[in-house]
Design a protein around this motif. Structure first.
Motif, PDB file in Angstrom:
ATOM      1  N   THR A   1       0.857  -1.187   0.000  1.00  8.36           N
ATOM      2  CA  THR A   1       0.000   0.000   0.000  1.00  8.36           C
ATOM      3  C   THR A   1       0.889   1.231   0.000  1.00  8.36           C
ATOM      4  OG1 THR A   1      -1.708  -1.171   1.255  1.00  8.36           O
ATOM      5  CG2 THR A   1      -1.855   1.223   1.180  1.00  8.36           C
ATOM      6  N   PHE A   2       0.659   2.123  -0.952  1.00  9.28           N
ATOM      7  CA  PHE A   2       1.505   3.287  -1.161  1.00  9.28           C
ATOM      8  C   PHE A   2       0.911   4.514  -0.466  1.00  9.28           C
ATOM      9  CE2 PHE A   2       2.612   6.947  -4.027  1.00  9.28           C
ATOM     10  CZ  PHE A   2       3.965   6.979  -3.742  1.00  9.28           C
ATOM     11  N   PHE A   3       1.769   5.306   0.216  1.00  9.08           N
ATOM     12  CA  PHE A   3       1.305   6.480   0.940  1.00  9.08           C
ATOM     13  C   PHE A   3       2.001   7.772   0.506  1.00  9.08           C
ATOM     14  CE2 PHE A   3       0.414   2.968   3.907  1.00  9.08           C
ATOM     15  CZ  PHE A   3      -0.957   3.145   4.028  1.00  9.08           C
ATOM     16  N   SER A   4       2.590   7.771  -0.665  1.00  8.35           N
ATOM     17  CA  SER A   4       3.308   8.904  -1.257  1.00  8.35           C
ATOM     18  C   SER A   4       4.796   8.856  -0.922  1.00  8.35           C
ATOM     19  CB  SER A   4       2.733  10.265  -0.847  1.00  8.35           C
ATOM     20  OG  SER A   4       3.307  10.739   0.350  1.00  8.35           O
ATOM     21  N   HIS A   5       5.553   9.589  -1.711  1.00  6.84           N
ATOM     22  CA  HIS A   5       7.003   9.685  -1.594  1.00  6.84           C
ATOM     23  C   HIS A   5       7.608   8.280  -1.595  1.00  6.84           C
ATOM     24  CE1 HIS A   5      10.417  12.227  -1.297  1.00  6.84           C
ATOM     25  NE2 HIS A   5      10.842  11.719  -0.157  1.00  6.84           N
ATOM     26  N   SER A   6       8.346   7.922  -0.552  1.00  4.16           N
ATOM     27  CA  SER A   6       8.913   6.570  -0.470  1.00  4.16           C
ATOM     28  C   SER A   6       8.311   5.796   0.691  1.00  4.16           C
ATOM     29  CB  SER A   6      10.434   6.646  -0.307  1.00  4.16           C
ATOM     30  OG  SER A   6      11.027   7.183  -1.455  1.00  4.16           O
TER      31      SER A   6
ATOM     32  N   LEU B   1       5.581  -0.128 -15.369  1.00  4.05           N
ATOM     33  CA  LEU B   1       5.779   0.796 -14.262  1.00  4.05           C
ATOM     34  C   LEU B   1       4.445   1.021 -13.559  1.00  4.05           C
ATOM     35  CD1 LEU B   1       7.498   2.892 -12.666  1.00  4.05           C
ATOM     36  CD2 LEU B   1       6.825   4.582 -14.407  1.00  4.05           C
ATOM     37  N   PHE B   2       4.410   0.734 -12.262  1.00  6.90           N
ATOM     38  CA  PHE B   2       3.218   0.953 -11.453  1.00  6.90           C
ATOM     39  C   PHE B   2       3.378   2.268 -10.689  1.00  6.90           C
ATOM     40  CE2 PHE B   2       3.658  -3.591 -12.002  1.00  6.90           C
ATOM     41  CZ  PHE B   2       2.375  -4.012 -12.316  1.00  6.90           C
ATOM     42  N   LEU B   3       2.399   3.150 -10.844  1.00  6.93           N
ATOM     43  CA  LEU B   3       2.372   4.400 -10.105  1.00  6.93           C
ATOM     44  C   LEU B   3       1.052   4.455  -9.352  1.00  6.93           C
ATOM     45  CD1 LEU B   3       3.750   6.840 -12.845  1.00  6.93           C
ATOM     46  CD2 LEU B   3       5.011   5.728 -10.985  1.00  6.93           C
ATOM     47  N   LEU B   4       1.120   4.148  -8.073  1.00  4.56           N
ATOM     48  CA  LEU B   4      -0.096   4.053  -7.262  1.00  4.56           C
ATOM     49  C   LEU B   4      -0.486   5.410  -6.718  1.00  4.56           C
ATOM     50  CD1 LEU B   4       0.669   0.834  -5.147  1.00  4.56           C
ATOM     51  CD2 LEU B   4      -0.569   0.999  -7.312  1.00  4.56           C
ATOM     52  N   LYS B   5      -1.777   5.623  -6.583  1.00  5.97           N
ATOM     53  CA  LYS B   5      -2.287   6.814  -5.910  1.00  5.97           C
ATOM     54  C   LYS B   5      -2.161   6.620  -4.401  1.00  5.97           C
ATOM     55  CE  LYS B   5      -5.641   7.953  -9.529  1.00  5.97           C
ATOM     56  NZ  LYS B   5      -7.090   8.148  -9.855  1.00  5.97           N
ATOM     57  N   ILE B   6      -2.193   7.714  -3.671  1.00  4.38           N
ATOM     58  CA  ILE B   6      -2.083   7.641  -2.217  1.00  4.38           C
ATOM     59  C   ILE B   6      -3.184   6.763  -1.641  1.00  4.38           C
ATOM     60  CG2 ILE B   6      -2.209   8.961  -0.068  1.00  4.38           C
ATOM     61  CD1 ILE B   6      -0.952  11.300  -1.576  1.00  4.38           C
ATOM     62  N   GLY B   7      -2.775   5.740  -0.896  1.00  2.68           N
ATOM     63  CA  GLY B   7      -3.718   4.821  -0.270  1.00  2.68           C
ATOM     64  C   GLY B   7      -4.055   3.610  -1.107  1.00  2.68           C
TER      65      GLY B   7
ATOM     66  N   ARG C   1      -7.003  10.098   6.814  1.00  8.41           N
ATOM     67  CA  ARG C   1      -7.452   8.816   6.251  1.00  8.41           C
ATOM     68  C   ARG C   1      -6.310   7.814   6.218  1.00  8.41           C
ATOM     69  NH1 ARG C   1     -10.351  11.951   2.393  1.00  8.41           N
ATOM     70  NH2 ARG C   1      -8.828  11.451   0.754  1.00  8.41           N
ATOM     71  N   CYS C   2      -5.121   8.289   5.884  1.00  5.07           N
ATOM     72  CA  CYS C   2      -3.963   7.396   5.831  1.00  5.07           C
ATOM     73  C   CYS C   2      -3.587   6.899   7.219  1.00  5.07           C
ATOM     74  CB  CYS C   2      -2.773   8.112   5.194  1.00  5.07           C
ATOM     75  SG  CYS C   2      -2.933   8.388   3.425  1.00  5.07           S
ATOM     76  N   ILE C   3      -3.572   7.810   8.178  1.00  4.30           N
ATOM     77  CA  ILE C   3      -3.183   7.431   9.538  1.00  4.30           C
ATOM     78  C   ILE C   3      -4.186   6.443  10.129  1.00  4.30           C
ATOM     79  CG2 ILE C   3      -2.775   8.276  11.870  1.00  4.30           C
ATOM     80  CD1 ILE C   3      -0.622   9.017   9.785  1.00  4.30           C
ATOM     81  N   LYS C   4      -5.465   6.633   9.829  1.00  2.61           N
ATOM     82  CA  LYS C   4      -6.494   5.726  10.335  1.00  2.61           C
ATOM     83  C   LYS C   4      -6.371   4.328   9.744  1.00  2.61           C
ATOM     84  CE  LYS C   4     -10.004   9.201  11.470  1.00  2.61           C
ATOM     85  NZ  LYS C   4     -11.334   9.764  11.110  1.00  2.61           N
ATOM     86  N   TYR C   5      -5.652   4.221   8.635  1.00  3.77           N
ATOM     87  CA  TYR C   5      -5.452   2.923   7.979  1.00  3.77           C
ATOM     88  C   TYR C   5      -4.684   1.968   8.889  1.00  3.77           C
ATOM     89  CZ  TYR C   5      -3.439  -0.475   4.704  1.00  3.77           C
ATOM     90  OH  TYR C   5      -3.032  -1.622   4.081  1.00  3.77           O
ATOM     91  N   PHE C   6      -3.801   2.536   9.712  1.00  5.32           N
ATOM     92  CA  PHE C   6      -2.902   1.699  10.489  1.00  5.32           C
ATOM     93  C   PHE C   6      -3.601   1.108  11.710  1.00  5.32           C
ATOM     94  CE2 PHE C   6       0.244   4.948   8.781  1.00  5.32           C
ATOM     95  CZ  PHE C   6       0.555   4.171   7.685  1.00  5.32           C
TER      96      PHE C   6
END
Length: 233
Positions: free
Chosen positions: A4-9, A222-228, A41-46
């Motif tokens: 699961t991608f959350f932006s940057h690295s 090349l996979f470029l995922l959106k945030i989340g 939303r991202c933080i709540k994922y964890f």
């Protein structure tokens, strides 16, 4: 296995119910400063973070380590210097260096060469930058390059087993760009690449459509995922 991608690295790897967070960069991330709802939303994922993997000491890769390690009791895995830095802050750490594979409940992990720099924001030396070669029990091998330029050392990676996917920086300036990442995928003998370290800052913005086209022209994906967003391996 899920990524699961959350932006940057920053991304989460889930392996048979074990969660590994790589290079956490949320609260100082300019993308999230523009959209606090997205951050929440991202933080709540964890729900749990069992391990935190750190490739090097730059702020945009370590800044939220203490926050998550303290909240979830995570084990921080990085080079000796970074691990020692966070151990002094009372976190659980496991210091490694360029060397052998080390076994963990999620599989085997090897710290590998990266050509970059590594220093904490306060000037503390962050040891040698690196990446990780992850071997799972079901032989789904992943190369997490960390921040790096193109390096001939990547040719050694396939000798440890076929890769399912490589996670490579593509933003340029501070790391490889798209063209170098394509050459890296040749060295790695890996046709599937998850791109990271792009668009977060003005200097590393890319044309995503052209980047995908360049990989496609070389018979690669090349996979470029959106945030989340999540992908399954």
């Amino acid at each position: 296995m899920k990524i699961t991608f959350f932006s940057h690295s920053t991304y989460m790897i889930e392996i048979h119910g074990i969660f590994l967070l790589v290079d956490p960069f949320f609260y100082g991330n300019p993308l999230f400063k523009k959209d606090s709802k997205l951050l929440n939303r991202c933080i709540k994922y964890f729900k749990r973070i069992d391990y935190i993997l750190l490739t090097h000491a730059h702020y945009d890769h370590v800044c939220d380590t203490e926050l998550f390690a303290n909240k979830f009791g995570s084990l921080v895995i990085s080079n000796y210097e970074i691990s020692n830095f966070f151990e002094k802050k009372k976190l659980k750490t496991y210091g490694i260096n360029y060397g052998s594979f080390i076994s963990f409940p999620f599989g085997r992990l090897k710290y590998v060469w990266a050509t970059h720099s590594s220093v904490f924001d306060d000037g503390t030396y962050g040891g040698n930058p690196g990446g990780f070669l992850l071997q799972t029990k079901d032989k789904k091998n992943i190369y997490l390059s960390g921040d790096t330029s193109l390096t001939y050392e990547m040719k050694l990676i396939p000798s440890f087993g076929t890769l399912k996917i490589s996670i490579l920086p593509i933003g340029g300036v501070y790391t490889m760009g798209v063209e170098e990442a394509i050459i890296a995928s040749d060295f790695l003998q890996c046709k599937k690449v998850l791109g990271v370290h792009y668009d977060t800052f003005e200097a590393i913005k890319i044309d995503k459509k052209k980047a995908k086209e360049k990989f496609y022209e070389k018979n690669k994906e090349l996979f470029l995922l959106k945030i989340g967003d999540t992908m399954c391996i």
